[in-house]
Design an enzyme around this catalytic site. Structure first.
Site, PDB file in Angstrom:
ATOM      1  N   LYS A  72      13.392  55.807  73.077  1.00  0.00           N
ATOM      2  CA  LYS A  72      13.532  54.511  72.400  1.00  0.00           C
ATOM      3  C   LYS A  72      14.460  53.588  73.200  1.00  0.00           C
ATOM      4  O   LYS A  72      15.457  54.054  73.752  1.00  0.00           O
ATOM      5  CB  LYS A  72      14.137  54.764  71.011  1.00  0.00           C
ATOM      6  CG  LYS A  72      14.060  53.602  70.064  1.00  0.00           C
ATOM      7  CD  LYS A  72      14.841  53.875  68.771  1.00  0.00           C
ATOM      8  CE  LYS A  72      16.334  53.645  68.972  1.00  0.00           C
ATOM      9  NZ  LYS A  72      17.068  53.276  67.750  1.00  0.00           N
ATOM     10  N   LYS A 101      20.594  50.129  72.601  1.00  0.00           N
ATOM     11  CA  LYS A 101      21.672  49.321  73.170  1.00  0.00           C
ATOM     12  C   LYS A 101      22.778  50.180  73.762  1.00  0.00           C
ATOM     13  O   LYS A 101      23.570  49.699  74.555  1.00  0.00           O
ATOM     14  CB  LYS A 101      22.215  48.322  72.147  1.00  0.00           C
ATOM     15  CG  LYS A 101      22.784  48.909  70.851  1.00  0.00           C
ATOM     16  CD  LYS A 101      23.430  47.803  70.029  1.00  0.00           C
ATOM     17  CE  LYS A 101      22.977  47.727  68.592  1.00  0.00           C
ATOM     18  NZ  LYS A 101      23.438  48.814  67.722  1.00  0.00           N
ATOM     19  N   LYS A 103      24.514  62.467  67.028  1.00  0.00           N
ATOM     20  CA  LYS A 103      25.735  61.787  67.494  1.00  0.00           C
ATOM     21  C   LYS A 103      26.863  62.774  67.716  1.00  0.00           C
ATOM     22  O   LYS A 103      27.737  62.537  68.547  1.00  0.00           O
ATOM     23  CB  LYS A 103      26.144  60.661  66.531  1.00  0.00           C
ATOM     24  CG  LYS A 103      25.117  59.538  66.442  1.00  0.00           C
ATOM     25  CD  LYS A 103      25.609  58.179  66.943  1.00  0.00           C
ATOM     26  CE  LYS A 103      24.414  57.277  67.204  1.00  0.00           C
ATOM     27  NZ  LYS A 103      24.602  55.902  67.450  1.00  0.00           N
TER      28      LYS A 103
HETATM   29  P1  ATP Z   1      22.652  52.527  69.172  1.00  0.00           P
HETATM   30  O1  ATP Z   1      22.115  52.590  70.574  1.00  0.00           O
HETATM   31  O2  ATP Z   1      24.075  52.025  69.092  1.00  0.00           O
HETATM   32  O3  ATP Z   1      22.420  53.784  68.385  1.00  0.00           O
HETATM   33  P2  ATP Z   1      20.296  50.983  68.512  1.00  0.00           P
HETATM   34  O4  ATP Z   1      20.007  50.031  69.615  1.00  0.00           O
HETATM   35  O5  ATP Z   1      19.453  52.222  68.442  1.00  0.00           O
HETATM   36  O6  ATP Z   1      21.837  51.373  68.464  1.00  0.00           O
HETATM   37  P3  ATP Z   1      20.751  50.315  65.723  1.00  0.00           P
HETATM   38  O7  ATP Z   1      21.949  49.438  65.550  1.00  0.00           O
HETATM   39  O8  ATP Z   1      20.905  51.761  65.379  1.00  0.00           O
HETATM   40  O9  ATP Z   1      20.147  50.127  67.208  1.00  0.00           O
HETATM   41  O10 ATP Z   1      19.546  49.751  64.890  1.00  0.00           O
HETATM   42  C1  ATP Z   1      19.478  48.485  64.323  1.00  0.00           C
HETATM   43  C2  ATP Z   1      18.076  48.259  63.833  1.00  0.00           C
HETATM   44  O11 ATP Z   1      17.171  48.034  64.945  1.00  0.00           O
HETATM   45  C3  ATP Z   1      17.530  49.465  63.066  1.00  0.00           C
HETATM   46  O12 ATP Z   1      16.816  49.025  61.926  1.00  0.00           O
HETATM   47  C4  ATP Z   1      16.633  50.138  64.099  1.00  0.00           C
HETATM   48  O13 ATP Z   1      15.614  50.878  63.478  1.00  0.00           O
HETATM   49  C5  ATP Z   1      16.091  48.955  64.922  1.00  0.00           C
HETATM   50  N1  ATP Z   1      15.769  49.346  66.311  1.00  0.00           N
HETATM   51  C6  ATP Z   1      16.660  49.763  67.237  1.00  0.00           C
HETATM   52  N2  ATP Z   1      16.062  50.037  68.416  1.00  0.00           N
HETATM   53  C7  ATP Z   1      14.731  49.794  68.246  1.00  0.00           C
HETATM   54  C8  ATP Z   1      13.579  49.896  69.112  1.00  0.00           C
HETATM   55  N3  ATP Z   1      13.701  50.308  70.353  1.00  0.00           N
HETATM   56  N4  ATP Z   1      12.376  49.547  68.612  1.00  0.00           N
HETATM   57  C9  ATP Z   1      12.257  49.140  67.344  1.00  0.00           C
HETATM   58  N5  ATP Z   1      13.307  49.033  66.475  1.00  0.00           N
HETATM   59  C10 ATP Z   1      14.532  49.348  66.904  1.00  0.00           C
END
Ligand code: ATP
Ligand code: LTN
Length: 348
Positions: A210, A213, A128
């Site tokens: 991955k 969002k 980050k």
């Molecule tokens: P950001 O893009 O803001 O970093 P993010 O979409 O990666 O956010 P987080 O809020 O960091 O999501 O994660 C929330 C939960 O969802 C965590 O437990 C994370 O492991 C899970 N998660 C997020 N993206 C995925 C994915 N693509 N597949 C499976 N699990 C996910």
């Protein structure tokens, strides 16, 4: 709608030695299919066997700059989506992190039991700070300490998170062990609970990344609030691989991801999917995956829309949740105060 959140189940949980689960998602955007299949969807079944506490982590989200109006809206949306996905406020404790001041207070104390060196090794901090090079703030650096406070305040046994968060649960364990080593058994040592590797949903635009969002490309992710036509369009455009068969392979990240999503959405095994689509092309398969996802997300979207029209209900849920969470958290904080040598807070 009546909100039923009583303190009794927590006490019952302690007596029955029911394990305590804590998790949360930051309201840093709208929730994706990845968040659903990888995290929240898995929490739903845990309500049967564990005493579950789920929070909307708004304090964490300001480690990256947020628009205040959007953050307020997203915080309510995430709460509504927890409920729409099947988290039941009558079974689980739901609250907004910033409503329970013990989180920030314990985080300060734990900061003094966390080493600069161990925080410097956190992968999320390194990633980050590269992504937001103009805002490498102290909060981004101490993010895992606040996360440790979240977890330790509730004597959490299990923390269901994705692989990316494992390192943060491990540092929470190290901090708890260090503190307990000095002051005796104050904190429960938590364990990460990582969902099946199959539940890692990849980006539809680049299946080696991955689904996230915060991806600037809107075609990379499916949102829980996307309309059926948007979901179908995103799957139609999903990047696939060379070849034309619906078959898994090491060099087929696009097809692997679509098969994985189809399995998660329909409950089929990959072998069944390959069998079912023998002789069909990518176009047919992408439509089938899109339609399956539309059906999974339809009730979630409809319920979210309903809940967001009923702000009074959401307010009741988070108000009652804040009250209960504060009672539990304040008990732990009181104990910590005593241990470190702070005079107890005067009672009103
Ligand atoms: P950001 O893009 O803001 O970093 P993010 O979409 O990666 O956010 P987080 O809020 O960091 O999501 O994660 C929330 C939960 O969802 C965590 O437990 C994370 O492991 C899970 N998660 C997020 N993206 C995925 C994915 N693509 N597949 C499976 N699990 C996910
Ligand atoms: N860092 C987590 C969100 C989070 C969390 C927690 C998860 C903050 N505090 C405590 C579990 C337990 C993420 O998913 N990005």
């Amino acid at each position: 709608m009546e909100v039923q959140q009583t303190a009794a189940p927590i006490r019952g949980a302690e007596e029955a030695k029911q394990k305590i689960v804590f998790s949360g998602v930051q309201p840093s955007g709208k929730l994706t299919l990845g968040n659903y299949l990888g995290a929240i969807g898995n929490w739903v079944g845990m309500q049967q066997d564990y005493r579950c506490i789920f929070s909307v982590m708004n304090l964490h989200s300001i480690t990256v700059r947020q628009d205040p109006a959007a953050l307020r809206r997203q915080t309510l949306e995430v709460l509504a989506q927890y409920i729409a996905c099947g988290i039941d406020p009558a079974k689980s404790l739901l609250f907004i992190q910033g409503h329970v001041s013990a989180h920030a207070e314990l985080a300060w104390i734990l900061n003094c039991y966390t080493m600069f060196g161990e925080l410097s090794r956190m992968t999320q901090f390194k990633d980050k700070s590269k992504q937001h090079a103009d805002n490498v703030n102290a909060g981004l650096f101490t993010y895992p300490v606040l996360m440790a406070a979240d977890i330790l305040l509730y004597h959490t046994d299990l923390v269901p998170v994705g692989q990316d968060q494992k390192q943060h649960v491990e540092i929470a364990r190290d901090i708890a062990e260090r503190f307990n080593g000095v002051y005796g058994d104050v904190f429960t040592i938590p364990e990460p609970m990582i969902v099946r590797s199959g539940a890692k949903i990849m980006s539809l635009a680049d299946p080696t990344k991955k689904m996230s969002k915060s991806d600037p490309n809107q075609n990379a992710y499916v949102l829980l609030t996307d309309k059926p036509e948007d979901i179908l369009r995103k799957f139609k455009r999903a990047v696939t691989d060379s070849g034309s068969e619906i078959r898994r392979g090491e060099d087929k990240p696009g097809v692997n991801n679509l098969i994985n999503i189809y399995c998660a959405a329909t409950g089929s095994t990959p072998e069944q999917v390959e069998q079912q689509f023998v002789g069909k092309g990518y176009g047919d398969f992408k439509m089938a995956v899109g339609e399956a996802v539309v059906e999974v997300l339809r009730p979630v979207r409809e319920k979210t829309e309903d809940l967001l029209k009923n702000k009074d209900y959401l307010e009741q849920v988070y108000t009652e949740g804040a009250f209960q969470a504060a009672r539990l958290a304040d008990r732990t904080l009181e104990k910590v105060y005593k241990k470190v040598g702070f005079l107890a807070k005067p009672k009103r």
